[in-house]
Design a protein around this motif. Structure first.
Motif, mmCIF file in Angstrom:
data_model
loop_
_atom_site.group_PDB
_atom_site.id
_atom_site.type_symbol
_atom_site.label_atom_id
_atom_site.label_comp_id
_atom_site.label_asym_id
_atom_site.label_seq_id
_atom_site.Cartn_x
_atom_site.Cartn_y
_atom_site.Cartn_z
ATOM 1 N N SER A 152 0.702 -0.926 0.014
ATOM 2 C CA SER A 152 -0.170 0.191 0.047
ATOM 3 C C SER A 152 0.713 1.384 0.316
ATOM 4 O O SER A 152 0.639 2.091 0.684
ATOM 5 C CB SER A 152 -0.561 -0.061 1.635
ATOM 6 O OG SER A 152 -1.886 -1.086 1.377
ATOM 7 N N GLY A 153 1.871 1.317 -0.573
ATOM 8 C CA GLY A 153 2.449 2.861 -0.869
ATOM 9 C C GLY A 153 3.473 2.459 -0.393
ATOM 10 O O GLY A 153 4.354 3.267 -0.441
ATOM 11 N N ARG A 154 4.396 1.383 0.523
ATOM 12 C CA ARG A 154 5.538 1.191 1.191
ATOM 13 C C ARG A 154 6.287 0.827 0.947
ATOM 14 O O ARG A 154 7.156 0.516 1.364
ATOM 15 C CB ARG A 154 5.083 1.543 2.850
ATOM 16 C CG ARG A 154 4.154 2.501 3.651
ATOM 17 C CD ARG A 154 4.196 2.810 4.289
ATOM 18 N NE ARG A 154 5.609 2.824 5.185
ATOM 19 C CZ ARG A 154 5.699 2.328 6.669
ATOM 20 N NH1 ARG A 154 4.750 2.250 7.388
ATOM 21 N NH2 ARG A 154 6.489 2.819 7.352
ATOM 22 N N LYS A 195 5.235 4.140 -8.300
ATOM 23 C CA LYS A 195 5.598 3.274 -6.870
ATOM 24 C C LYS A 195 5.632 1.444 -7.631
ATOM 25 O O LYS A 195 5.485 1.518 -8.862
ATOM 26 C CB LYS A 195 3.959 2.756 -6.169
ATOM 27 C CG LYS A 195 3.356 4.014 -5.528
ATOM 28 C CD LYS A 195 4.352 4.698 -3.981
ATOM 29 C CE LYS A 195 4.404 5.709 -3.051
ATOM 30 N NZ LYS A 195 5.197 5.774 -2.229
ATOM 31 N N VAL A 196 5.957 0.583 -7.154
ATOM 32 C CA VAL A 196 6.821 -0.535 -7.015
ATOM 33 C C VAL A 196 5.158 -1.446 -7.724
ATOM 34 O O VAL A 196 4.487 -1.305 -6.945
ATOM 35 C CB VAL A 196 7.081 -0.746 -6.101
ATOM 36 C CG1 VAL A 196 7.570 -2.525 -6.607
ATOM 37 C CG2 VAL A 196 8.568 -0.198 -5.431
ATOM 38 N N MET A 197 5.286 -1.232 -9.191
ATOM 39 C CA MET A 197 3.975 -2.438 -9.352
ATOM 40 C C MET A 197 4.596 -3.786 -9.018
ATOM 41 O O MET A 197 3.342 -4.947 -8.816
ATOM 42 C CB MET A 197 4.223 -2.347 -11.091
ATOM 43 C CG MET A 197 3.392 -2.699 -11.558
ATOM 44 S SD MET A 197 3.519 -2.824 -14.013
ATOM 45 C CE MET A 197 1.565 -3.363 -14.062
ATOM 46 N N HIS A 198 5.539 -4.932 -9.332
ATOM 47 C CA HIS A 198 5.747 -5.557 -8.864
ATOM 48 C C HIS A 198 7.369 -5.977 -8.304
ATOM 49 O O HIS A 198 7.984 -5.482 -9.154
ATOM 50 C CB HIS A 198 5.489 -6.405 -9.994
ATOM 51 C CG HIS A 198 6.494 -8.343 -9.829
ATOM 52 N ND1 HIS A 198 5.817 -9.018 -9.417
ATOM 53 C CD2 HIS A 198 7.463 -8.655 -9.857
ATOM 54 C CE1 HIS A 198 6.558 -10.147 -9.575
ATOM 55 N NE2 HIS A 198 7.157 -10.079 -10.132
ATOM 56 N N SER A 211 4.665 -5.836 -3.955
ATOM 57 C CA SER A 211 3.951 -4.831 -5.176
ATOM 58 C C SER A 211 3.240 -3.566 -4.372
ATOM 59 O O SER A 211 3.468 -3.628 -2.663
ATOM 60 C CB SER A 211 3.048 -5.303 -5.701
ATOM 61 O OG SER A 211 2.206 -4.069 -6.467
ATOM 62 N N ASP A 212 3.460 -2.367 -4.201
ATOM 63 C CA ASP A 212 2.090 -1.596 -4.056
ATOM 64 C C ASP A 212 0.786 -1.737 -3.728
ATOM 65 O O ASP A 212 0.285 -0.916 -3.506
ATOM 66 C CB ASP A 212 3.435 0.195 -3.944
ATOM 67 C CG ASP A 212 4.749 0.598 -3.295
ATOM 68 O OD1 ASP A 212 4.245 0.624 -1.991
ATOM 69 O OD2 ASP A 212 4.746 0.879 -4.118
ATOM 70 N N GLY A 213 0.422 -2.258 -5.238
ATOM 71 C CA GLY A 213 -1.117 -2.135 -5.091
ATOM 72 C C GLY A 213 -0.726 -0.855 -5.967
ATOM 73 O O GLY A 213 -0.271 -0.143 -6.490
ATOM 74 N N PHE A 223 -1.877 -10.107 1.236
ATOM 75 C CA PHE A 223 -0.813 -11.232 0.282
ATOM 76 C C PHE A 223 -1.519 -11.820 -0.040
ATOM 77 O O PHE A 223 -2.948 -12.241 -0.152
ATOM 78 C CB PHE A 223 -0.069 -11.386 1.377
ATOM 79 C CG PHE A 223 -1.252 -12.911 2.362
ATOM 80 C CD1 PHE A 223 -1.014 -14.059 1.562
ATOM 81 C CD2 PHE A 223 -1.372 -12.643 3.311
ATOM 82 C CE1 PHE A 223 -1.439 -15.390 2.448
ATOM 83 C CE2 PHE A 223 -2.363 -13.990 4.103
ATOM 84 C CZ PHE A 223 -2.537 -14.653 3.241
ATOM 85 N N SER A 224 -1.018 -12.262 -1.761
ATOM 86 C CA SER A 224 -1.669 -13.684 -1.750
ATOM 87 C C SER A 224 -0.491 -14.786 -2.465
ATOM 88 O O SER A 224 0.384 -14.596 -2.175
ATOM 89 C CB SER A 224 -2.287 -12.786 -4.035
ATOM 90 O OG SER A 224 -3.185 -12.153 -3.927
ATOM 91 N N LEU A 225 -1.370 -15.926 -2.683
ATOM 92 C CA LEU A 225 -0.230 -16.466 -3.308
ATOM 93 C C LEU A 225 -0.242 -17.056 -4.511
ATOM 94 O O LEU A 225 -0.998 -17.169 -6.060
ATOM 95 C CB LEU A 225 -0.971 -18.208 -2.691
ATOM 96 C CG LEU A 225 -0.943 -18.084 -0.832
ATOM 97 C CD1 LEU A 225 -1.466 -19.341 -0.939
ATOM 98 C CD2 LEU A 225 0.249 -18.145 -0.194
#
Length: 281
Positions: A152-154, A195-198, A211-213, A223-225
């Motif tokens: 979320s941005g961090r 921001k970080v996409m991946h 990711s930052d989402g 989180f996801s698997l």
């Protein structure tokens, strides 16, 4: 089609003579070409038959012979498994191969049987179905599963902290501004363009994806698997199974980072990403 490319043994390989540095380099370069072409599945060299065993079957009896075995021309010194479009393509690649031995040698190309080859055998449907299930099981056993964190941005702040304090090692990192495809209007919160996409980072012996989402916030948002499978058939089958009773949040489709990628939440509330491996930009 899948073929096995067999390097026949020679007197030198059976004697345990190791290849020269020049031959090792030449074979390494050839293997890199195979990797770049995307046709190689596996390949290895075999130790001399003096270090092997041979089991002879005669009815219910089994007899074991310790190597070496004298029929050098029938022995295998190494092999590759390739996925090619035809025998002609396999032959073209074999002709490019450096001589794998210090003396004269032979390389043999042998196609694998496919399920279709056995379809005309009477009452074979059950056995073919069993074989298909076994192949699917083996394929999924080779899949990789990683935790995927949303910061979320961090994300970049977290990465730097983990690098400094717990020895994390950052691999690939893609920002939203790096995307070659325009993002859907309204998808990204204002100020998230850089921001970080991946990204991927390694901690100990584990790889974590992050990711930052796309939204606002200052806390970990979930989180996801992330499940990476080998084939499109695997991706479609697994995605459909996980989506049953759940919710598809992004249908399987080609993306700039993967030939096939999709997201879903399964019936138990677990978020999944299912994908094929793909070259990163």
């Amino acid at each position: 089609m899948k073929v096995m490319v067999i390097v026949k043994a020679s007197a030198a390989s059976e004697a345990g003579v190791m290849p020269s540095k020049e031959l090792m380099e030449a074979m390494g370069n050839f293997n890199q070409e195979l990797v770049n072409a995307g046709i190689i599945e596996s390949g290895d060299g075999l130790k001399p038959s003096s270090e092997g065993l041979r089991v002879h079957f005669s009815g219910a009896k089994r007899s074991v012979t310790q190597g070496p075995f004298v029929e050098t021309n029938e022995l295998v010194a190494g092999y590759w498994v390739w996925n090619v479009s035809s025998l002609d393509e396999a032959l073209t690649w074999v002709k490019k191969c450096p001589n794998p031995m210090m003396d004269d040698s032979d390389i043999e190309i042998r196609p694998f049987y496919s399920k279709e080859d056995f379809a005309e055998i009477k009452d074979s449907a059950g056995v073919i179905a069993q074989e298909k299930t076994l192949q699917q099981t083996l394929s999924i056993q080779k899949a990789t599963l990683n935790n995927y964190l949303f910061f979320s941005g961090r994300c970049e702040e977290a990465l730097n902290y983990y690098v400094q304090h717990v020895g994390a090692r950052i691999g690939m990192l893609i920002r939203f501004s790096d995307s070659p495809d325009p993002l859907p209007e309204g998808m990204l919160a204002p100020g998230f363009e850089n921001k970080v996409m991946h990204c991927e980072f390694t901690l100990g012996d584990s790889k974590v994806l992050a990711s930052d989402g796309c939204g606002e916030g200052t806390k970990l948002s979930g989180f996801s698997l992330a499940l990476t499978v080998a084939t499109a058939d695997d991706a479609h089958r697994v995605f459909a199974a996980l989506a049953k009773g759940g919710e598809v949040t992004m249908p399987l489709a080609e993306t700039f980072w993967s030939p096939l990628y999709g997201q879903l939440i399964d019936q138990f509330g677990v978020a999944w990403m299912v994908m094929l491996p793909g070259a990163t930009p």
